[in-house]
Write an enzyme that holds these catalytic residues in place. Structure first.
Site, PDB file in Angstrom:
ATOM      1  N   TYR A 144      -5.805   3.504   1.769  1.00 32.32           N
ATOM      2  CA  TYR A 144      -5.835   4.767   1.028  1.00 32.32           C
ATOM      3  C   TYR A 144      -5.537   5.987   1.889  1.00 32.32           C
ATOM      4  CZ  TYR A 144      -7.350   3.036  -3.490  1.00 32.32           C
ATOM      5  OH  TYR A 144      -7.396   2.436  -4.724  1.00 32.32           O
ATOM      6  N   LYS A 194     -10.218 -10.726   3.391  1.00 30.13           N
ATOM      7  CA  LYS A 194      -9.157 -11.744   3.399  1.00 30.13           C
ATOM      8  C   LYS A 194      -8.841 -11.998   4.863  1.00 30.13           C
ATOM      9  CE  LYS A 194      -5.873 -14.140   1.245  1.00 30.13           C
ATOM     10  NZ  LYS A 194      -6.025 -15.162   0.178  1.00 30.13           N
ATOM     11  N   ASP A 227      -9.506 -13.240  -3.245  1.00 26.17           N
ATOM     12  CA  ASP A 227      -9.007 -14.041  -4.372  1.00 26.17           C
ATOM     13  C   ASP A 227     -10.118 -14.928  -4.939  1.00 26.17           C
ATOM     14  OD1 ASP A 227      -8.900 -15.419  -1.964  1.00 26.17           O
ATOM     15  OD2 ASP A 227      -6.993 -16.429  -2.372  1.00 26.17           O
ATOM     16  N   ASP A 251     -11.466  -1.231  -4.951  1.00 25.63           N
ATOM     17  CA  ASP A 251     -10.872  -0.623  -6.139  1.00 25.63           C
ATOM     18  C   ASP A 251     -10.603  -1.695  -7.186  1.00 25.63           C
ATOM     19  OD1 ASP A 251      -9.562   1.332  -7.768  1.00 25.63           O
ATOM     20  OD2 ASP A 251      -7.650   0.480  -7.104  1.00 25.63           O
ATOM     21  N   ASP A 255     -12.886  -2.749 -10.974  1.00 22.82           N
ATOM     22  CA  ASP A 255     -12.358  -2.760 -12.344  1.00 22.82           C
ATOM     23  C   ASP A 255     -12.755  -4.064 -13.029  1.00 22.82           C
ATOM     24  OD1 ASP A 255     -11.204  -0.251 -12.270  1.00 22.82           O
ATOM     25  OD2 ASP A 255      -9.223  -0.939 -12.945  1.00 22.82           O
TER      26      ASP A 255
HETATM   27  C1  IPM Z   1     -10.768   4.760  -8.871  1.00 23.93           C
HETATM   28  C2  IPM Z   1      -9.347   5.136  -9.193  1.00 23.93           C
HETATM   29  C3  IPM Z   1      -8.776   5.882  -8.007  1.00 23.93           C
HETATM   30  C4  IPM Z   1      -8.804   4.939  -6.823  1.00 23.93           C
HETATM   31  C5  IPM Z   1      -7.371   6.442  -8.216  1.00 23.93           C
HETATM   32  C6  IPM Z   1      -7.273   7.287  -9.447  1.00 23.93           C
HETATM   33  C7  IPM Z   1      -6.899   7.211  -6.999  1.00 23.93           C
HETATM   34  O1  IPM Z   1      -8.606   4.008  -9.529  1.00 23.93           O
HETATM   35  O2  IPM Z   1     -11.590   5.665  -8.679  1.00 23.93           O
HETATM   36  O3  IPM Z   1     -11.069   3.566  -8.829  1.00 23.93           O
HETATM   37  O4  IPM Z   1      -7.879   4.137  -6.638  1.00 23.93           O
HETATM   38  O5  IPM Z   1      -9.771   5.014  -6.067  1.00 23.93           O
HETATM   39 MN    MN Z   2      -9.764   2.167  -9.565  1.00 23.66          MN
END
Ligand code: IPM
Ligand code: MN
Length: 352
Positions: A144, A194, A227, A251, A255
């Protein structure tokens, strides 16, 4: 902090559903604070601001944010019908800039399957036991950093590099945080990386992790490649208590963690400067959802839970627990009833 303190919170409501969910978050925060007073300072940043003025993060706003006790962020991202915002502009120059400038190295993302919340997991997986873990995602390094470049752009010979930055200092402070959080929870930390392929970065993470493991025999430790971790998350998420991982793996996996524990409408997050030198920032994991903006149907629960993380961080442990309990109760009773954003906020606030 004392119950008579005045807490200054800078609020970046942002774009799309951001302002809608933030106003419910603040409603619940006000209701749950006890005697402490909130000094709310709106800070106008995001896609709308950029479209209006061409500014992403002017010094005056940065100063205001720096002076606050905490930052609450709704969501930033283009509104429907607006002219195109270059990809990465708000991400790099606003959101990530804030995480980096305020050295918010702990990106804390709790995942708990509240009773009554919907999950796409199979019944046999849910039957294995409660799902309740936190991901500690490193917030200031890795892929990042913007450490890269491109040459011969837009030619068949284009070369593009993104170099992952991993410092012993940066890795150690998140690993340390993971071990100390584990001691306040289930007592287990899983490193996700990994290291069989990313031998340099993974080697560093693994060595520091092993050192902490030896120094803390009271903490159970575990390792999964990224993975394999995605498989475990859908087949046996109960094995996780605290997960520690780098910025990009974190990240991605958060999700997935959000998806299995009631969806993105419930997923809260904290960007913490654990050293306490800079303000920490609290935000729902979801984005600005321009497709449903203005309809009053966004779920404010993730933002409300983010305010609980804020109170926890500021030392208002009991108030934080009260908000979480109110959310827990609301989720267990919400069933399939359709409610507006403010009805959900009202219902949770009324339990406080
Ligand atoms: C998150 C988002 C951000 C990230 C993006 C919008 C930069 O996906 O907060 O998870 O990748 O950290
Ligand atoms: Mn994210």
């Amino acid at each position: 902090m004392n119950q008579n303190d005045v807490i200054t919170i800078s609020v970046i409501a942002g774009d799309g559903i951001g302002p809608e969910v933030v106003s419910e978050g603040l409603k619940v925060l006000e209701a749950g604070m006890g005697n402490a007073k909130l000094n709310i300072v709106p800070v106008d940043l995001g896609a709308d601001r950029w479209l209006r003025t061409g500014e992403v993060l002017p010094d005056a706003e940065l100063q205001q944010l720096a002076q606050s006790d905490a930052i609450l962020l709704g969501a930033v991202g283009a509104a429907p019908g607006s002219k195109q915002i270059p990809s990465g502009l708000l991400e790099r120059n606003l959101l990530l800039k804030l995480r980096f400038t305020f050295d918010q190295y702990i990106n804390l993302r709790p995942s708990k399957l509240y009773p009554g919340a919907k999950t796409p997991l199979a019944d046999w997986v849910v039957a294995q036991g409660p799902i309740d873990f936190v991901v500690i995602r490193e917030g200031t390094e890795g892929l990042y950093c913007g450490n890269g470049g491109a040459v011969r752009v837009d030619t068949p010979q284009e070369i593009a590099n993104e170099v992952s930055v991993n410092t012993a200092y940066g890795v150690e402070r998140v690993v340390a945080d993971a071990f100390s959080r584990a001691l306040t929870r289930g007592g287990k930390v899983t490193l996700v990386h990994k290291h069989n392929v990313l031998v340099n970065a993974g080697g560093l993470w693994n060595r520091i992790f092993q050192r902490y493991s030896q120094q803390h025999p009271e903490v159970e430790t575990d390792y999964l490649h990224i993975d394999a971790a995605t498989i475990a998350m859908v087949q046996n998420p109960q094995r996780f208590d605290v997960i520690v991982t780098d910025n990009l793996f974190g990240d991605i996996i958060t999700d997935l963690a959000g998806a299995i524990t009631g969806g993105i409408g419930l997923a809260a997050s904290a960007n913490i400067n654990a050293a306490g030198v800079f303000p920490s920032m609290f935000e729902p994991v979801h984005g600005s959802a321009p497709d449903i903006a203005g309809l009053g149907i966004a779920d404010p629960t993730a933002t409300i839970l983010s305010t609980a993380l804020m109170l926890q961080h500021l030392g208002y442990t009991e108030a934080a627990a009260r908000i979480e309990a109110a959310v827990d109760a609301d989720i267990s009773e919400r069933g399939d009833t359709k409610r507006t954003t403010s009805e959900i906020g009202d219902a949770i606030a009324s339990r406080l």
